[in-house]
Structures are given as structure tokens and as C-alpha cells.
Enzyme design. Sequence first.
Site, PDB file in Angstrom:
ATOM      1  CG  HIS A  42      23.296  40.688  23.743  1.00  0.00           C
ATOM      2  ND1 HIS A  42      22.106  40.614  24.423  1.00  0.00           N
ATOM      3  CD2 HIS A  42      22.979  40.553  22.432  1.00  0.00           C
ATOM      4  CE1 HIS A  42      21.113  40.420  23.568  1.00  0.00           C
ATOM      5  NE2 HIS A  42      21.617  40.383  22.348  1.00  0.00           N
ATOM      6  CG  ASP A  50      27.809  36.920  14.078  1.00  0.00           C
ATOM      7  OD1 ASP A  50      26.851  36.924  13.280  1.00  0.00           O
ATOM      8  OD2 ASP A  50      28.325  35.866  14.490  1.00  0.00           O
ATOM      9  CG  PHE A  57      14.789  40.256  17.774  1.00  0.00           C
ATOM     10  CD1 PHE A  57      15.158  41.296  18.605  1.00  0.00           C
ATOM     11  CD2 PHE A  57      15.781  39.597  17.061  1.00  0.00           C
ATOM     12  CE1 PHE A  57      16.482  41.667  18.742  1.00  0.00           C
ATOM     13  CE2 PHE A  57      17.120  39.957  17.187  1.00  0.00           C
ATOM     14  CZ  PHE A  57      17.474  40.999  18.029  1.00  0.00           C
ATOM     15  N   GLY A  58      13.953  36.982  18.153  1.00  0.00           N
ATOM     16  CA  GLY A  58      14.897  35.888  18.369  1.00  0.00           C
ATOM     17  C   GLY A  58      14.564  35.104  19.628  1.00  0.00           C
ATOM     18  CE1 TYR A  59      17.283  30.289  20.130  1.00  0.00           C
ATOM     19  CE2 TYR A  59      18.585  32.005  19.062  1.00  0.00           C
ATOM     20  CZ  TYR A  59      18.150  30.697  19.136  1.00  0.00           C
ATOM     21  OH  TYR A  59      18.585  29.783  18.196  1.00  0.00           O
ATOM     22  CG  ASP A  60      14.629  39.431  22.839  1.00  0.00           C
ATOM     23  OD1 ASP A  60      15.791  39.138  23.178  1.00  0.00           O
ATOM     24  OD2 ASP A  60      14.344  40.478  22.221  1.00  0.00           O
ATOM     25  CE  LYS A  74      17.285  42.482  23.474  1.00  0.00           C
ATOM     26  NZ  LYS A  74      16.904  41.963  22.160  1.00  0.00           N
ATOM     27  CG  ASN A 132      17.694  40.777  12.730  1.00  0.00           C
ATOM     28  OD1 ASN A 132      16.783  41.484  13.127  1.00  0.00           O
ATOM     29  ND2 ASN A 132      17.948  39.576  13.240  1.00  0.00           N
ATOM     30  CD  GLN A 133      14.356  46.240   8.403  1.00  0.00           C
ATOM     31  OE1 GLN A 133      14.385  47.245   9.120  1.00  0.00           O
ATOM     32  NE2 GLN A 133      14.785  46.260   7.145  1.00  0.00           N
TER      33      GLN A 133
END
Length: 200
Positions: free
Chosen positions: A180, A69, A152-155, A175, A9-10
Site C-alpha cells: 500500500h 495515514d 512493523f505493525g501488522y506485518d 515490500k 513513526n520511524q
Amino acid sequence: MQLVLATNNQDKIKEMRNLLDDLPITIMTCDDFLEFPDVEETGTTLEENSLLKAKAIFDFTGLPALADDTGLEVDALDGAPGVYSSRYAGEDVTYEDNNKKLITELTDVPQEKRTARFRCVMTICWDENSVETVDGVAEGFIAESLGETKGFGYDPVFYHPQSQKLFSEMTIDEKNVVSHRGLALQEVRTLLINRLNKNV
Ligand code: ITT
């Protein structure tokens, strides 16, 4: 010391590099290897999958490997999508598909019940016999609609109340202070620095 980031995942790679690049170690990624494996996530917990990925990339490269993960746990959905966050809307879906599904599932859920957290488990596999695991958690709320599409993702749907911003509205530096992944990486830095000092 060399360290391989055990991810394809870049977006994660950018955030990980941001907090590790100043250390006197050589960071390697999937781009430095031919046919870098995409490790199947067969575990049922973040810990299991993180360990699977770190071990698989150590086996493939013969170098210390750091895996991440991450899951988004939404309280109103009893912790879903959790360990299945990348496949929430199905196999081979986009970040946007996952976000749209999440917003739809939470239609009619009032703001105070939209609590959620990102949990990140990082594992370093140093060699055949030695692994270390750390984690990081960021608490927030799921927004009612898709925000700024950076990040990205759920950001774009994750609101961080202390910062009064969506994660997608933050720079990587911002961030990493509260996320996390940033919190887990601070612990990873300590592990790496301890290792470096032992080897001196
Ligand atoms: P690797 O297994 O190759 O590391 P992946 O994208 O499959 O990449 P995960 O299983 O850990 O990684 O990620 C689950 C999903 O959670 C990921 O695809 C994103 O959609 C989302 N995610 C992870 N970290 C995130 C972050 O910091 N912000 C927003 N979404 C994130």
C-alpha cells in the site's frame, strides 16, 4: 526542494526514504526539528487524518509536508481496525498487543474468510492553498498465528498471496514493490517530479 515527512513513526520513515532518497530533494523528518508535533488523529477516515497531519506539519515547519495515514481493513471484522489500526488494542499499546488481539478476534474464522487489505492515504500539503492526495492498497490474508517478528505493525500477521510471504518476511525493497505504501509512494514520486520540472 525540501519535503518534511509528517510522521512520528520511524518504521514508516524508513520505507518512505527508501523510495524517495534518490530524488533531488532534501528529505526532513521529525528528527530535524525540536518538539515536532504528534498530531491528534481526530478524523473518522484515512483521508481526513492524512490531511490533518500534512496541514499541521506544514503549519509547524512552513515547508511542504507529506503525511501517511494507513489502516488495515479486515473483512470478517466489517473493516475493523481500519482508521483505528494504531489503537486497536487500546491507547499506548504495542504492535504485538494489536496483533494478538487481531489473531484472537479471528479465532475460528476459516482461511478463505480471512481476507484483508492495507489502505494508505498520502497527502502532500505544498502551501496554504494547495494539497494533493494519493492512495495505495495491498490485498492479502490475516495469518492464523504471529509470524516472523521483523517488519512493523501488522506485518507479522499480513500474508501477501502473490509473494507467498508475510510482509514481515520481506525486505523493505521487496515490500515497497507490492505494499500500500510503496504504491502510494510511486504516485508521490510522480507529483514530486512534476513539481521539480515546473520549477526548472
Ligand atoms: P503517524 O500518525 O505519526 O504517521 P502512526 O503509527 O500513528 O504514525 P497510522 O495512524 O497511519 O500511523 O498507523 C496505523 C497503524 O497501522 C500503525 O501504528 C501500524 O500499527 C499499522 N501500520 C501502518 N502501516 C503499516 C505497514 O506498512 N505494515 C504494517 N502495519 C502498518
